[in-house]
Design an enzyme around this catalytic site. Structure first.
Site, PDB file in Angstrom:
ATOM      1  N   LYS A   1      19.740  46.913  69.888  1.00  0.00           N
ATOM      2  CA  LYS A   1      19.234  45.654  69.554  1.00  0.00           C
ATOM      3  C   LYS A   1      18.034  45.515  70.540  1.00  0.00           C
ATOM      4  CE  LYS A   1      20.161  42.262  72.246  1.00  0.00           C
ATOM      5  NZ  LYS A   1      18.812  41.666  72.278  1.00  0.00           N
ATOM      6  N   GLY A  61      17.037  46.611  81.550  1.00  0.00           N
ATOM      7  CA  GLY A  61      16.814  45.508  81.641  1.00  0.00           C
ATOM      8  C   GLY A  61      16.939  45.027  82.971  1.00  0.00           C
ATOM      9  N   SER A  62      17.252  43.674  83.023  1.00  0.00           N
ATOM     10  CA  SER A  62      17.307  43.045  84.491  1.00  0.00           C
ATOM     11  C   SER A  62      18.769  43.250  85.111  1.00  0.00           C
ATOM     12  CB  SER A  62      17.235  41.442  84.354  1.00  0.00           C
ATOM     13  OG  SER A  62      18.215  40.849  83.742  1.00  0.00           O
ATOM     14  N   GLY A  91      22.716  43.403  83.306  1.00  0.00           N
ATOM     15  CA  GLY A  91      23.264  45.014  83.569  1.00  0.00           C
ATOM     16  C   GLY A  91      24.742  44.614  84.275  1.00  0.00           C
ATOM     17  N   GLU A 118      19.714  51.034  83.406  1.00  0.00           N
ATOM     18  CA  GLU A 118      18.519  51.286  84.074  1.00  0.00           C
ATOM     19  C   GLU A 118      17.994  49.805  84.464  1.00  0.00           C
ATOM     20  OE1 GLU A 118      17.340  54.036  85.175  1.00  0.00           O
ATOM     21  OE2 GLU A 118      18.286  55.366  84.027  1.00  0.00           O
ATOM     22  N   CYS A 174       9.149  48.683  85.283  1.00  0.00           N
ATOM     23  CA  CYS A 174      10.460  48.814  86.242  1.00  0.00           C
ATOM     24  C   CYS A 174      10.145  49.515  87.428  1.00  0.00           C
ATOM     25  CB  CYS A 174      11.496  49.510  85.376  1.00  0.00           C
ATOM     26  SG  CYS A 174      11.241  51.015  84.391  1.00  0.00           S
ATOM     27  N   GLU A 206      11.635  40.584  92.685  1.00  0.00           N
ATOM     28  CA  GLU A 206      10.965  41.482  91.837  1.00  0.00           C
ATOM     29  C   GLU A 206      10.109  40.398  90.891  1.00  0.00           C
ATOM     30  OE1 GLU A 206      12.876  43.125  88.340  1.00  0.00           O
ATOM     31  OE2 GLU A 206      11.499  44.840  88.246  1.00  0.00           O
TER      32      GLU A 206
HETATM   33  P1  NAD Z   1      16.837  41.107  80.152  1.00  0.00           P
HETATM   34  O1  NAD Z   1      17.939  41.575  81.032  1.00  0.00           O
HETATM   35  O2  NAD Z   1      16.840  39.613  80.352  1.00  0.00           O
HETATM   36  O3  NAD Z   1      17.012  41.696  78.858  1.00  0.00           O
HETATM   37  C1  NAD Z   1      16.888  42.649  78.469  1.00  0.00           C
HETATM   38  C2  NAD Z   1      17.869  42.869  77.070  1.00  0.00           C
HETATM   39  O4  NAD Z   1      19.310  42.559  77.303  1.00  0.00           O
HETATM   40  C3  NAD Z   1      17.349  42.079  76.207  1.00  0.00           C
HETATM   41  O5  NAD Z   1      17.328  42.897  74.711  1.00  0.00           O
HETATM   42  C4  NAD Z   1      18.403  40.917  75.983  1.00  0.00           C
HETATM   43  O6  NAD Z   1      18.425  40.414  74.808  1.00  0.00           O
HETATM   44  C5  NAD Z   1      19.631  41.536  76.327  1.00  0.00           C
HETATM   45  N1  NAD Z   1      20.661  40.556  76.773  1.00  0.00           N
HETATM   46  C6  NAD Z   1      20.437  39.356  77.260  1.00  0.00           C
HETATM   47  N2  NAD Z   1      21.701  39.012  77.763  1.00  0.00           N
HETATM   48  C7  NAD Z   1      22.712  39.696  77.441  1.00  0.00           C
HETATM   49  C8  NAD Z   1      24.166  39.823  77.652  1.00  0.00           C
HETATM   50  N3  NAD Z   1      24.657  38.925  78.132  1.00  0.00           N
HETATM   51  N4  NAD Z   1      24.802  41.014  77.397  1.00  0.00           N
HETATM   52  C9  NAD Z   1      24.032  42.099  76.943  1.00  0.00           C
HETATM   53  N5  NAD Z   1      22.602  42.169  76.557  1.00  0.00           N
HETATM   54  C10 NAD Z   1      21.995  40.953  76.902  1.00  0.00           C
HETATM   55  O7  NAD Z   1      15.351  41.874  80.846  1.00  0.00           O
HETATM   56  P2  NAD Z   1      14.157  41.557  80.411  1.00  0.00           P
HETATM   57  O8  NAD Z   1      13.594  40.231  80.695  1.00  0.00           O
HETATM   58  O9  NAD Z   1      13.896  41.908  78.973  1.00  0.00           O
HETATM   59  O10 NAD Z   1      13.190  42.753  81.056  1.00  0.00           O
HETATM   60  C11 NAD Z   1      12.716  42.565  82.373  1.00  0.00           C
HETATM   61  C12 NAD Z   1      13.745  43.324  83.396  1.00  0.00           C
HETATM   62  O11 NAD Z   1      13.896  44.560  83.019  1.00  0.00           O
HETATM   63  C13 NAD Z   1      13.114  43.599  84.867  1.00  0.00           C
HETATM   64  O12 NAD Z   1      14.047  43.165  85.919  1.00  0.00           O
HETATM   65  C14 NAD Z   1      12.964  44.990  84.683  1.00  0.00           C
HETATM   66  O13 NAD Z   1      12.754  45.456  86.217  1.00  0.00           O
HETATM   67  C15 NAD Z   1      13.939  45.436  84.021  1.00  0.00           C
HETATM   68  N6  NAD Z   1      13.313  46.892  83.590  1.00  0.00           N
HETATM   69  C16 NAD Z   1      13.981  47.980  83.895  1.00  0.00           C
HETATM   70  C17 NAD Z   1      13.693  49.246  83.581  1.00  0.00           C
HETATM   71  C18 NAD Z   1      14.371  50.440  84.143  1.00  0.00           C
HETATM   72  O14 NAD Z   1      14.272  51.507  83.558  1.00  0.00           O
HETATM   73  N7  NAD Z   1      14.875  50.343  85.214  1.00  0.00           N
HETATM   74  C19 NAD Z   1      12.611  49.400  82.490  1.00  0.00           C
HETATM   75  C20 NAD Z   1      12.317  48.049  81.975  1.00  0.00           C
HETATM   76  C21 NAD Z   1      12.483  46.859  82.639  1.00  0.00           C
END
Ligand code: NAD
Length: 474
Positions: free
Chosen positions: A176, A230-231, A235, A252, A286, A380
């Site tokens: 997804k 993601g964030s 996570g 991650e 990230c 961040e």
């Molecule tokens: P986000 O956490 O908002 O979204 C990431 C994913 O999670 C999306 O697909 C979203 O639809 C999904 N999501 C949203 N709510 C959810 C829930 N309750 N349960 C499960 N999934 C859900 O992050 P973003 O805004 O897409 O990305 C930015 C963040 O990602 C930044 O904080 C960045 O540091 C981090 N990031 C980390 C890495 C890494 O490898 N450490 C890499 C890229 C981005």
């Protein structure tokens, strides 16, 4: 399976078939505000169908001999190569990053490198004991259906990071993508399906609305593992809802990487790698350098060299072949960056940028003379705004760098090998680079400490996270 062209209605990919959903949502080009295409709005019933298809495919996929799994993964990698330019264009249209520079063509190059390297890896049976008392073997077993949840910053590369090790170890996948960048993942999965058995990789897309599909994936009884990028806050939610079914997790998450510049550096020589460490993908990375600590002896020189380099970078529409940086990907991220830049400008000295531009454009911003409590340093920013803090001793720099909830990456910049070693050993993070930042590679495990994550990706260590251990005692 039919191929999809741009600016049309995209479909879910379930069981090897394109499948329409009852509703859809627009995907917007952040450079222009125009609609790139319509993504399907999957329902929970669609998710269940995708998991069912992946579960059915798992029965035969997981039993394939290892060399056949390897060949199939190589075939997937070759398909990524064959469609590289098409995918790069789609990434640029929906994500905003330029085709050139460290943009979408670079992302596709990285996706290819990771796909081929992961295909080449294996986790052979380990013989723990073999003597007159018996033989003990450790086997790595696939888990079942892996749920992959990806962010919007590197949509194709991160999808490859999640999907390839899952496939290589005999698992099947439901991915997804972020609702901000779903189209390139749909197309990637469609391309993968041209050489894979039906149901091995499925793609569902949805906005983060009321029936949050990501949340449903993390509690789904038939998904055995979630791999998430993601964030931190998302996570944490995933970790909570995965506990009921005891899912395996790789998380991650965000970083707030520090870079420490010691007093012996040549400011001119490090300006370019420092800039790209911080501003790669417009800072929406990230493991980008997000806080810069500079020794007082070279502080003014480093600030000046960095600003001189940054000033010359062309920012514009990603589809323009001359752009090197593009827009911020979405309004919510733009607002976070703007708030943090304003907080930085209140305390510090704005050396470059500091102003929002038209639409989602934000020119590279560098703000000096901040302390560690400023929001631009503490939070961040995930964008093109670098805070700089002055220090006078190594111990002070290490303390400032480690004063963070995050611990993804870090870097130290010096010609003094002993000092580099000492500081690298003291930094609280999963990766430390010397005279560079964020240079991940497919043969080195990558992950965060503290709140930046759980588990690692890449290399054998990352591959092993897609398996359970089974020990057989003969
Ligand atoms: P986000 O956490 O908002 O979204 C990431 C994913 O999670 C999306 O697909 C979203 O639809 C999904 N999501 C949203 N709510 C959810 C829930 N309750 N349960 C499960 N999934 C859900 O992050 P973003 O805004 O897409 O990305 C930015 C963040 O990602 C930044 O904080 C960045 O540091 C981090 N990031 C980390 C890495 C890494 O490898 N450490 C890499 C890229 C981005």
């Amino acid at each position: 399976m039919s191929t999809t062209t741009l600016a049309e209605k995209f479909s879910l990919i379930i069981g090897g078939e394109a499948r329409s959903a009852n509703a859809s949502f627009d995907v917007i080009n952040p450079s222009t505000g125009e609609t790139v295409g319509e993504a399907p709005e999957a329902s929970i019933a669609d998710l269940d169908l995708a998991v069912e298809a992946a579960n059915a495919a798992f029965k035969s996929w997981s039993r394939l001999p290892d060399d056949e799994l390897q060949k199939a993964c190589e075939a997937v990698a070759a398909q990524i190569d064959a469609h590289s330019e098409e995918l790069a264009q789609l990434v640029t249209l929906e994500q905003g990053k330029p085709l050139n520079g460290l943009g979408s063509r670079w992302e596709l190059g990285a996706a290819s490198a990771w796909a081929h390297y992961t295909a080449s890896l294996s986790l052979p049976v380990k013989v723990i004991q073999d003597n007159e008392e018996g033989r003990v073997e450790m086997h790595r077993e696939p888990l079942g259906v892996v749920g992959s949840i990806t962010p919007w910053n590197f949509p194709v590369m991160i999808a490859v990071w999640h999907i390839m090790p899952a496939l290589r170890t005999g698992n099947t996948v439901v991915i997804k993508p972020s609702p901000n960048t779903p189209l390139s993942t749909i197309r990637l999965v469609e391309i993968m399906n041209s050489v894979l058995p039906a149901g091995v990789v499925n793609c569902i897309t949805a906005s983060d609305g009321a029936s949050n599909i990501g949340s449903a994936m993390s509690s789904h009884p038939d998904i055995r593992k979630v791999v998430f990028t993601g964030s931190c806050s998302t996570g944490q939610k995933i970790m909570r809802s995965a506990s009921e079914t005891m899912k395996r997790l790789t998380l991650e998450m965000g970083g707030n990487d520090a870079g420490i510049v010691l007093g012996d550096v040549d400011a001119q020589a490090i300006a370019e790698p420092l800039f790209w460490g911080a501003f790669i993908n417009n800072g929406q990375t990230c493991a980008a350098l997000k806080r810069l600590y500079v020794h007082e002896d070279v502080y003014d020189d480093v600030c000046k060299a960095l600003v001189d380099f940054a000033r010359a970078i062309p920012v514009g529409d990603g589809m323009d072949e001359t752009s090197i940086l593009g827009p911020i990907q979405n309004q919510a991220q733009f607002d976070i960056i703007d708030r943090l830049v304003k907080a930085g400008a209140e305390q510090g000295r704005v050396l470059l940028g500091g102003q929002a531009q038209d639409g989602l454009f934000y020119n590279p911003t560098i703000i000096a003379d901040l302390d560690n409590h400023n929001p631009l340093v503490r939070e961040e920013q995930f964008g093109p705004a670098l805070p700089i803090v002055k220090f006078s001793s190594h111990a002070e720099a290490i303390a400032l760098a480690n004063d963070s909830e995050n611990g993804l990456g870090g870097s130290v910049w010096t010609n003094d090998k002993d000092a580099a070693k000492e500081i690298a050993a003291s930094m609280e993070c999963g990766s430390v680079w010397v005279n560079k930042h964020g240079m991940i590679q497919p043969n080195a495990p990558f992950g965060g400490v503290k709140k930046s994550g759980l588990g690692v990706e890449f290399a054998e260590e990352g591959l092993a996270e897609y398996t359970d251990i089974k020990v057989i005692f003969y």
